[in-house]
Design a protein around this motif. Structure first.
Motif, PDB file in Angstrom:
ATOM      1  N   ALA A  26       2.083  -7.984  -0.475  1.00  0.00           N
ATOM      2  CA  ALA A  26       1.937  -8.738   0.773  1.00  0.00           C
ATOM      3  C   ALA A  26       2.582  -8.039   1.960  1.00  0.00           C
ATOM      4  O   ALA A  26       2.197  -8.275   3.105  1.00  0.00           O
ATOM      5  CB  ALA A  26       2.540 -10.127   0.603  1.00  0.00           C
ATOM      6  N   ASP A  27       3.549  -7.151   1.702  1.00  0.00           N
ATOM      7  CA  ASP A  27       4.325  -6.570   2.794  1.00  0.00           C
ATOM      8  C   ASP A  27       3.967  -5.128   3.123  1.00  0.00           C
ATOM      9  O   ASP A  27       4.622  -4.504   3.960  1.00  0.00           O
ATOM     10  CB  ASP A  27       5.821  -6.669   2.497  1.00  0.00           C
ATOM     11  CG  ASP A  27       6.204  -6.007   1.179  1.00  0.00           C
ATOM     12  OD1 ASP A  27       5.308  -5.785   0.340  1.00  0.00           O
ATOM     13  OD2 ASP A  27       7.402  -5.720   0.987  1.00  0.00           O
ATOM     14  N   THR A  28       2.929  -4.570   2.502  1.00  0.00           N
ATOM     15  CA  THR A  28       2.555  -3.187   2.784  1.00  0.00           C
ATOM     16  C   THR A  28       1.130  -2.900   2.337  1.00  0.00           C
ATOM     17  O   THR A  28       0.645  -3.486   1.355  1.00  0.00           O
ATOM     18  CB  THR A  28       3.513  -2.204   2.077  1.00  0.00           C
ATOM     19  OG1 THR A  28       3.054  -0.858   2.286  1.00  0.00           O
ATOM     20  CG2 THR A  28       3.590  -2.481   0.589  1.00  0.00           C
ATOM     21  N   GLY A  64       2.679   6.538   4.986  1.00  0.00           N
ATOM     22  CA  GLY A  64       2.016   5.251   5.052  1.00  0.00           C
ATOM     23  C   GLY A  64       2.497   4.410   6.217  1.00  0.00           C
ATOM     24  O   GLY A  64       2.640   4.886   7.347  1.00  0.00           O
ATOM     25  N   ASP A  65       2.812   3.140   5.944  1.00  0.00           N
ATOM     26  CA  ASP A  65       3.239   2.230   7.010  1.00  0.00           C
ATOM     27  C   ASP A  65       4.756   2.076   7.085  1.00  0.00           C
ATOM     28  O   ASP A  65       5.265   1.177   7.756  1.00  0.00           O
ATOM     29  CB  ASP A  65       2.573   0.856   6.841  1.00  0.00           C
ATOM     30  CG  ASP A  65       2.861   0.226   5.474  1.00  0.00           C
ATOM     31  OD1 ASP A  65       3.717   0.752   4.735  1.00  0.00           O
ATOM     32  OD2 ASP A  65       2.227  -0.797   5.157  1.00  0.00           O
ATOM     33  N   LEU A  66       5.485   2.954   6.390  1.00  0.00           N
ATOM     34  CA  LEU A  66       6.959   2.966   6.385  1.00  0.00           C
ATOM     35  C   LEU A  66       7.545   1.633   5.915  1.00  0.00           C
ATOM     36  O   LEU A  66       8.610   1.223   6.350  1.00  0.00           O
ATOM     37  CB  LEU A  66       7.523   3.319   7.764  1.00  0.00           C
ATOM     38  CG  LEU A  66       7.659   4.810   8.106  1.00  0.00           C
ATOM     39  CD1 LEU A  66       6.295   5.442   8.277  1.00  0.00           C
ATOM     40  CD2 LEU A  66       8.499   5.000   9.347  1.00  0.00           C
ATOM     41  N   ALA A  67       6.849   0.951   5.010  1.00  0.00           N
ATOM     42  CA  ALA A  67       7.285  -0.376   4.576  1.00  0.00           C
ATOM     43  C   ALA A  67       8.731  -0.369   4.094  1.00  0.00           C
ATOM     44  O   ALA A  67       9.524  -1.243   4.457  1.00  0.00           O
ATOM     45  CB  ALA A  67       6.366  -0.893   3.471  1.00  0.00           C
ATOM     46  N   TRP A  68       9.098   0.620   3.279  1.00  0.00           N
ATOM     47  CA  TRP A  68      10.477   0.658   2.768  1.00  0.00           C
ATOM     48  C   TRP A  68      11.338   1.648   3.535  1.00  0.00           C
ATOM     49  O   TRP A  68      12.539   1.428   3.705  1.00  0.00           O
ATOM     50  CB  TRP A  68      10.491   0.966   1.275  1.00  0.00           C
ATOM     51  CG  TRP A  68      10.089   2.368   0.900  1.00  0.00           C
ATOM     52  CD1 TRP A  68       8.828   2.821   0.652  1.00  0.00           C
ATOM     53  CD2 TRP A  68      10.963   3.477   0.715  1.00  0.00           C
ATOM     54  NE1 TRP A  68       8.857   4.156   0.340  1.00  0.00           N
ATOM     55  CE2 TRP A  68      10.155   4.588   0.358  1.00  0.00           C
ATOM     56  CE3 TRP A  68      12.346   3.658   0.811  1.00  0.00           C
ATOM     57  CZ2 TRP A  68      10.683   5.852   0.115  1.00  0.00           C
ATOM     58  CZ3 TRP A  68      12.868   4.914   0.562  1.00  0.00           C
ATOM     59  CH2 TRP A  68      12.043   5.997   0.221  1.00  0.00           C
ATOM     60  N   TRP A  90       1.722   1.788  13.359  1.00  0.00           N
ATOM     61  CA  TRP A  90       2.365   3.000  13.864  1.00  0.00           C
ATOM     62  C   TRP A  90       2.806   2.873  15.319  1.00  0.00           C
ATOM     63  O   TRP A  90       3.865   3.389  15.686  1.00  0.00           O
ATOM     64  CB  TRP A  90       1.434   4.194  13.687  1.00  0.00           C
ATOM     65  CG  TRP A  90       1.562   4.840  12.346  1.00  0.00           C
ATOM     66  CD1 TRP A  90       2.006   4.269  11.186  1.00  0.00           C
ATOM     67  CD2 TRP A  90       1.242   6.188  12.020  1.00  0.00           C
ATOM     68  NE1 TRP A  90       1.985   5.181  10.153  1.00  0.00           N
ATOM     69  CE2 TRP A  90       1.510   6.365  10.637  1.00  0.00           C
ATOM     70  CE3 TRP A  90       0.735   7.257  12.747  1.00  0.00           C
ATOM     71  CZ2 TRP A  90       1.301   7.577   9.989  1.00  0.00           C
ATOM     72  CZ3 TRP A  90       0.522   8.463  12.101  1.00  0.00           C
ATOM     73  CH2 TRP A  90       0.801   8.624  10.733  1.00  0.00           C
ATOM     74  N   ALA A  91       2.012   2.232  16.143  1.00  0.00           N
ATOM     75  CA  ALA A  91       2.380   2.113  17.560  1.00  0.00           C
ATOM     76  C   ALA A  91       3.723   1.399  17.696  1.00  0.00           C
ATOM     77  O   ALA A  91       4.593   1.827  18.479  1.00  0.00           O
ATOM     78  CB  ALA A  91       1.289   1.369  18.324  1.00  0.00           C
ATOM     79  N   ASP A  92       3.902   0.342  16.944  1.00  0.00           N
ATOM     80  CA  ASP A  92       5.175  -0.385  16.982  1.00  0.00           C
ATOM     81  C   ASP A  92       6.316   0.483  16.460  1.00  0.00           C
ATOM     82  O   ASP A  92       7.423   0.483  17.024  1.00  0.00           O
ATOM     83  CB  ASP A  92       5.090  -1.665  16.144  1.00  0.00           C
ATOM     84  CG  ASP A  92       4.164  -2.706  16.758  1.00  0.00           C
ATOM     85  OD1 ASP A  92       3.951  -2.648  17.986  1.00  0.00           O
ATOM     86  OD2 ASP A  92       3.668  -3.562  16.017  1.00  0.00           O
TER      87      ASP A  92
END
Length: 213
Positions: A26-28, A64-68, A90-92
């Motif tokens: 759910a988080d990535t 990726g989305d740098l979740a961790w 990524w923009a954020d």
């Protein structure tokens, strides 16, 4: 295989990774292996490595989305994240100061770094993409932190061979033991167990490989 053919193959075969694995956690979008729950021990041990080896420059290949990774305190560390596709957050992340680049890590040189982390990437690539990428990583960083498996039959219900893997990139993973041929990285300096049988995040000295390797 000519360079042009190789690059065309890379571009076509890696399109499967454009959406990630959004249905696994759910988080990535990067799958359950990058989730907050799965990476609790990894995050703790990763910080230990940063401190022990006095890492000042860090490459994150397949970020990726740098979740961790975004949960890690990287103050004082020059971090660069690379992924083959830009992720929606990524923009954020860039507004928060993260340096992120769209880049094909299996065919492009990376910035020099003390440590290069490349987690669940090689398990989705065939050997003929992994091997040249390892050499490229060796030119980029002194230390490599990446995923490997223990192929020892005595430690596994199902053994596997490095020479019986996929022929093209795949969303499904295929195990590999980087300590053994054809990769020949030898035993890692550090092993961080992952929440999966015989899987670990290993740290290797890329500038001083084991004798005979």
């Amino acid at each position: 295989m000519t360079l042009q053919v190789a690059l065309r193959r890379t571009t076509m075969s890696t399109e499967i990774f454009s959406h990630g694995w959004p249905d696994q956690a759910a988080d990535t979008v990067c799958g359950w292996g990058s989730s907050e729950q799965h990476t609790r021990l990894i995050r703790k041990k990763f910080v230990d490595i940063l401190n022990t080896y006095q890492v000042k420059t860090l490459n994150d290949a397949g970020c990726g989305d740098l979740a961790w990774m975004s949960m890690i305190d990287l103050e004082g560390i020059d971090y660069v994240g690379y992924d083959i596709y830009e992720r929606v957050n990524w923009a954020d992340l860039q507004e928060r100061g993260y340096q992120l680049e769209v880049l094909v890590i299996i065919s492009t040189e990376l910035h020099p770094a003390d440590l290069l982390i490349c987690r669940d990437v090689f398990i989705h690539l065939p050997n003929d993409m992994v091997l040249p990428t390892l050499e490229r990583f060796r030119r980029s960083a002194s230390l490599l932190l990446t995923i490997s498996y223990t192929s020892d039959w005595s430690m596994s219900e199902r053994g596997f061979s490095n020479f019986e893997r996929m022929n093209e990139p795949s969303l499904h993973h295929k195990k590999l033991d980087l300590s053994l041929p054809p990769f020949n990285l030898g035993q890692p300096l550090v092993q961080i167990p992952e929440n999966s049988p015989n899987k670990y995040l290993g740290l290797w000295d890329m500038k001083h490989p084991p004798a005979g390797m």
